[in-house]
Motif scaffolding. Sequence first.
Motif, PDB file in Angstrom:
ATOM      1  N   LEU A   1     -23.174  41.716  78.678  1.00 17.55           N
ATOM      2  CA  LEU A   1     -24.280  40.759  78.688  1.00 17.55           C
ATOM      3  C   LEU A   1     -23.769  39.333  78.823  1.00 17.55           C
ATOM      4  CD1 LEU A   1     -27.286  40.004  78.296  1.00 17.55           C
ATOM      5  CD2 LEU A   1     -26.851  39.985  75.822  1.00 17.55           C
ATOM      6  N   PHE A   2     -22.714  38.996  78.096  1.00 17.96           N
ATOM      7  CA  PHE A   2     -22.167  37.637  78.157  1.00 17.96           C
ATOM      8  C   PHE A   2     -21.563  37.347  79.525  1.00 17.96           C
ATOM      9  CE2 PHE A   2     -21.755  35.350  73.897  1.00 17.96           C
ATOM     10  CZ  PHE A   2     -22.906  35.934  73.402  1.00 17.96           C
ATOM     11  N   ASN A   3     -20.960  38.354  80.163  1.00 15.37           N
ATOM     12  CA  ASN A   3     -20.452  38.161  81.527  1.00 15.37           C
ATOM     13  C   ASN A   3     -21.597  37.880  82.492  1.00 15.37           C
ATOM     14  OD1 ASN A   3     -17.825  40.409  80.906  1.00 15.37           O
ATOM     15  ND2 ASN A   3     -17.518  38.341  81.663  1.00 15.37           N
ATOM     16  N   TYR A   4     -22.707  38.579  82.303  1.00 16.47           N
ATOM     17  CA  TYR A   4     -23.893  38.361  83.141  1.00 16.47           C
ATOM     18  C   TYR A   4     -24.442  36.948  82.915  1.00 16.47           C
ATOM     19  CZ  TYR A   4     -28.621  38.970  84.999  1.00 16.47           C
ATOM     20  OH  TYR A   4     -29.790  38.813  85.705  1.00 16.47           O
ATOM     21  N   LEU A   5     -24.564  36.559  81.650  1.00 16.83           N
ATOM     22  CA  LEU A   5     -25.089  35.227  81.326  1.00 16.83           C
ATOM     23  C   LEU A   5     -24.159  34.125  81.821  1.00 16.83           C
ATOM     24  CD1 LEU A   5     -26.429  35.815  77.691  1.00 16.83           C
ATOM     25  CD2 LEU A   5     -27.740  35.667  79.819  1.00 16.83           C
ATOM     26  N   LEU A   6     -22.840  34.377  81.790  1.00 17.91           N
ATOM     27  CA  LEU A   6     -21.890  33.398  82.319  1.00 17.91           C
ATOM     28  C   LEU A   6     -22.177  33.133  83.793  1.00 17.91           C
ATOM     29  CD1 LEU A   6     -19.301  31.662  82.172  1.00 17.91           C
ATOM     30  CD2 LEU A   6     -18.017  33.728  82.770  1.00 17.91           C
ATOM     31  N   ALA A   7     -22.447  34.202  84.552  1.00 20.01           N
ATOM     32  CA  ALA A   7     -22.743  34.045  85.977  1.00 20.01           C
ATOM     33  C   ALA A   7     -24.004  33.204  86.174  1.00 20.01           C
ATOM     34  CB  ALA A   7     -22.906  35.412  86.629  1.00 20.01           C
ATOM     35  N   VAL A   8     -25.034  33.473  85.378  1.00 21.97           N
ATOM     36  CA  VAL A   8     -26.282  32.710  85.471  1.00 21.97           C
ATOM     37  C   VAL A   8     -26.016  31.231  85.207  1.00 21.97           C
ATOM     38  CG1 VAL A   8     -28.585  32.354  84.475  1.00 21.97           C
ATOM     39  CG2 VAL A   8     -27.722  34.679  84.798  1.00 21.97           C
ATOM     40  N   ILE A   9     -25.250  30.942  84.163  1.00 23.08           N
ATOM     41  CA  ILE A   9     -24.964  29.552  83.781  1.00 23.08           C
ATOM     42  C   ILE A   9     -24.138  28.854  84.861  1.00 23.08           C
ATOM     43  CG2 ILE A   9     -23.703  28.106  82.134  1.00 23.08           C
ATOM     44  CD1 ILE A   9     -24.505  30.188  79.977  1.00 23.08           C
ATOM     45  N   VAL A  10     -23.123  29.544  85.376  1.00 19.17           N
ATOM     46  CA  VAL A  10     -22.266  28.942  86.406  1.00 19.17           C
ATOM     47  C   VAL A  10     -23.079  28.621  87.654  1.00 19.17           C
ATOM     48  CG1 VAL A  10     -20.380  29.409  88.029  1.00 19.17           C
ATOM     49  CG2 VAL A  10     -20.107  29.954  85.611  1.00 19.17           C
ATOM     50  N   PHE A  11     -23.901  29.560  88.106  1.00 21.45           N
ATOM     51  CA  PHE A  11     -24.736  29.295  89.278  1.00 21.45           C
ATOM     52  C   PHE A  11     -25.717  28.159  89.009  1.00 21.45           C
ATOM     53  CE2 PHE A  11     -23.836  33.790  90.806  1.00 21.45           C
ATOM     54  CZ  PHE A  11     -23.094  33.373  91.887  1.00 21.45           C
ATOM     55  N   ALA A  12     -26.264  28.121  87.790  1.00 22.60           N
ATOM     56  CA  ALA A  12     -27.192  27.046  87.433  1.00 22.60           C
ATOM     57  C   ALA A  12     -26.502  25.689  87.505  1.00 22.60           C
ATOM     58  CB  ALA A  12     -27.753  27.285  86.028  1.00 22.60           C
ATOM     59  N   VAL A  13     -25.270  25.619  87.000  1.00 17.81           N
ATOM     60  CA  VAL A  13     -24.496  24.365  87.052  1.00 17.81           C
ATOM     61  C   VAL A  13     -24.270  23.943  88.503  1.00 17.81           C
ATOM     62  CG1 VAL A  13     -22.217  23.349  86.616  1.00 17.81           C
ATOM     63  CG2 VAL A  13     -23.359  24.677  84.823  1.00 17.81           C
ATOM     64  N   LEU A  14     -23.969  24.914  89.363  1.00 21.86           N
ATOM     65  CA  LEU A  14     -23.762  24.600  90.781  1.00 21.86           C
ATOM     66  C   LEU A  14     -25.036  24.074  91.425  1.00 21.86           C
ATOM     67  CD1 LEU A  14     -21.521  27.620  91.877  1.00 21.86           C
ATOM     68  CD2 LEU A  14     -20.820  25.241  91.540  1.00 21.86           C
ATOM     69  N   PHE A  15     -26.180  24.651  91.053  1.00 21.89           N
ATOM     70  CA  PHE A  15     -27.453  24.170  91.602  1.00 21.89           C
ATOM     71  C   PHE A  15     -27.807  22.787  91.062  1.00 21.89           C
ATOM     72  CE2 PHE A  15     -28.405  28.774  92.439  1.00 21.89           C
ATOM     73  CZ  PHE A  15     -28.581  28.642  93.810  1.00 21.89           C
ATOM     74  N   ILE A  16     -27.404  22.492  89.833  1.00 21.09           N
ATOM     75  CA  ILE A  16     -27.660  21.161  89.260  1.00 21.09           C
ATOM     76  C   ILE A  16     -26.793  20.108  89.953  1.00 21.09           C
ATOM     77  CG2 ILE A  16     -27.343  19.732  87.190  1.00 21.09           C
ATOM     78  CD1 ILE A  16     -28.169  22.185  85.526  1.00 21.09           C
ATOM     79  N   THR A  17     -25.511  20.432  90.149  1.00 19.88           N
ATOM     80  CA  THR A  17     -24.600  19.470  90.778  1.00 19.88           C
ATOM     81  C   THR A  17     -24.884  19.315  92.266  1.00 19.88           C
ATOM     82  OG1 THR A  17     -22.955  21.244  91.080  1.00 19.88           O
ATOM     83  CG2 THR A  17     -22.764  19.875  89.114  1.00 19.88           C
ATOM     84  N   GLY A  18     -25.509  20.345  92.851  1.00 19.34           N
ATOM     85  CA  GLY A  18     -25.922  20.239  94.250  1.00 19.34           C
ATOM     86  C   GLY A  18     -25.239  21.239  95.169  1.00 19.34           C
ATOM     87  N   VAL A  19     -26.008  21.815  96.073  1.00 20.46           N
ATOM     88  CA  VAL A  19     -25.479  22.739  97.074  1.00 20.46           C
ATOM     89  C   VAL A  19     -25.817  22.195  98.463  1.00 20.46           C
ATOM     90  CG1 VAL A  19     -25.564  24.797  95.629  1.00 20.46           C
ATOM     91  CG2 VAL A  19     -27.591  24.135  96.909  1.00 20.46           C
ATOM     92  N   ASN A  20     -24.904  22.392  99.392  1.00 23.15           N
ATOM     93  CA  ASN A  20     -25.121  21.920 100.758  1.00 23.15           C
ATOM     94  C   ASN A  20     -26.015  22.884 101.527  1.00 23.15           C
ATOM     95  OD1 ASN A  20     -23.614  19.436 101.036  1.00 23.15           O
ATOM     96  ND2 ASN A  20     -21.766  20.661 100.752  1.00 23.15           N
ATOM     97  N   GLU A  21     -27.066  22.347 102.134  1.00 20.04           N
ATOM     98  CA  GLU A  21     -27.988  23.151 102.943  1.00 20.04           C
ATOM     99  C   GLU A  21     -27.989  22.603 104.375  1.00 20.04           C
ATOM    100  OE1 GLU A  21     -29.605  25.795 102.143  1.00 20.04           O
ATOM    101  OE2 GLU A  21     -29.903  25.814  99.967  1.00 20.04           O
ATOM    102  N   PHE A  22     -27.956  23.508 105.350  1.00 25.23           N
ATOM    103  CA  PHE A  22     -28.058  23.092 106.750  1.00 25.23           C
ATOM    104  C   PHE A  22     -29.481  22.642 107.053  1.00 25.23           C
ATOM    105  CE2 PHE A  22     -24.275  25.824 107.287  1.00 25.23           C
ATOM    106  CZ  PHE A  22     -23.471  24.952 108.001  1.00 25.23           C
ATOM    107  N   LEU A  23     -29.613  21.516 107.736  1.00 20.44           N
ATOM    108  CA  LEU A  23     -30.922  21.035 108.167  1.00 20.44           C
ATOM    109  C   LEU A  23     -31.374  21.838 109.393  1.00 20.44           C
ATOM    110  CD1 LEU A  23     -30.360  17.190 107.808  1.00 20.44           C
ATOM    111  CD2 LEU A  23     -31.726  18.678 106.323  1.00 20.44           C
TER     112      LEU A  23
END
Length: 352
Positions: A101-123
């Motif tokens: 469960l903690f490994n799963y939650l770690l993935a959720v948190i890491v992806f959330a941090v990446l979305f907060i800091t910003g992801v590059n999207e093609f226009l």
Amino acid sequence: MGIISAILVFGVLVFIHEFGHFIFAKLFNVKVLRFSIGFGPIVFTKKWGETEYAISLIPLGGYVKMYGENMEEGIDESDKDRAFLEKPVWHRFLIVFAGPLFNYLLAVIVFAVLFITGVNEFLPVIGEVKKDMPAYSAGLRAGDKILQIDGKPIKYWDDMSQYIKGKAGQKIILKIERNGKVLSLEVVPKKTVVKNIFGEDHEVGLIGIVPKGDTILVSYNPVKAIILGLEKTNEITKLTLVGIVKIIQRVVPADNIGGPIMIFQMAKQTAETGFASLLAFMAVISINLAILNLLPIPVLDGGHLFFYIIEMIRGRPVSVKVREVSQYIGLALLIALMFFAFYNDISRIISK
């Protein structure tokens, strides 16, 4: 730097997994004797309170040793209420389940941090139009910016691409901007057979356009980022489960199975491309670790959980003999899988 990054990734994943077991053991007042990162001979140890914290020689996992977790161990009457096996079955179930469960939650948190800091999207700006495809025949040209598809606003290239792929053979209306003018064009995506990530033939709709390459950094607020992180984690979880099924079905070659060597190599490579890539890789491996540990194989967390489910149904534990035999079988399977993974890793290195 790449090797250090790989070691840190592996260490974080193991720590989070074992911390899940540890924190739930403490929550249910189970006495924790040792918290170890790694197996085998102890390299470093420090005792705080009743728990010994250790780093062991073999860095292929870790363990949390709890008081009274084996029947053959003696249990003092004074500490009986803190023994693992004396706890209700649902307590034991949650303690074991907490690792994956903690490994799963770690993935959720890491992806959330990446979305907060910003992801590059093609226009959604076209860089190339292939002449033998529907887009060219419909009048689309390089430099066109796609504003809408079938009345739906388009912000990013991926949104448009996914929509078109699902419209094979169906007419769609594109609203585009060209030299300051807005035009509407009809296109029928061509039914095209492509390979999916598992190497299987898959029919999609294509119109024959390539993005110009312009990107924008998109950041999300924490609530939206967590939702997106959960969605991304679930998406990778489903892909991983399907991948396991495909390996069993022999759709995906078994030589795709990798072990620690491959993980270290991939961690090193992703670390060289950037910290964000390394974090995303760690999240993916964390999901894989969670799924692997939940497989109903004795020795793994999933094997213990399987026995606890049987105990809940029957109202009594599985016999010691059955568990011992299962442990030997599970250990043999796990060792065989590890050798196979190492063999694949070494084969990949030699073949380069």
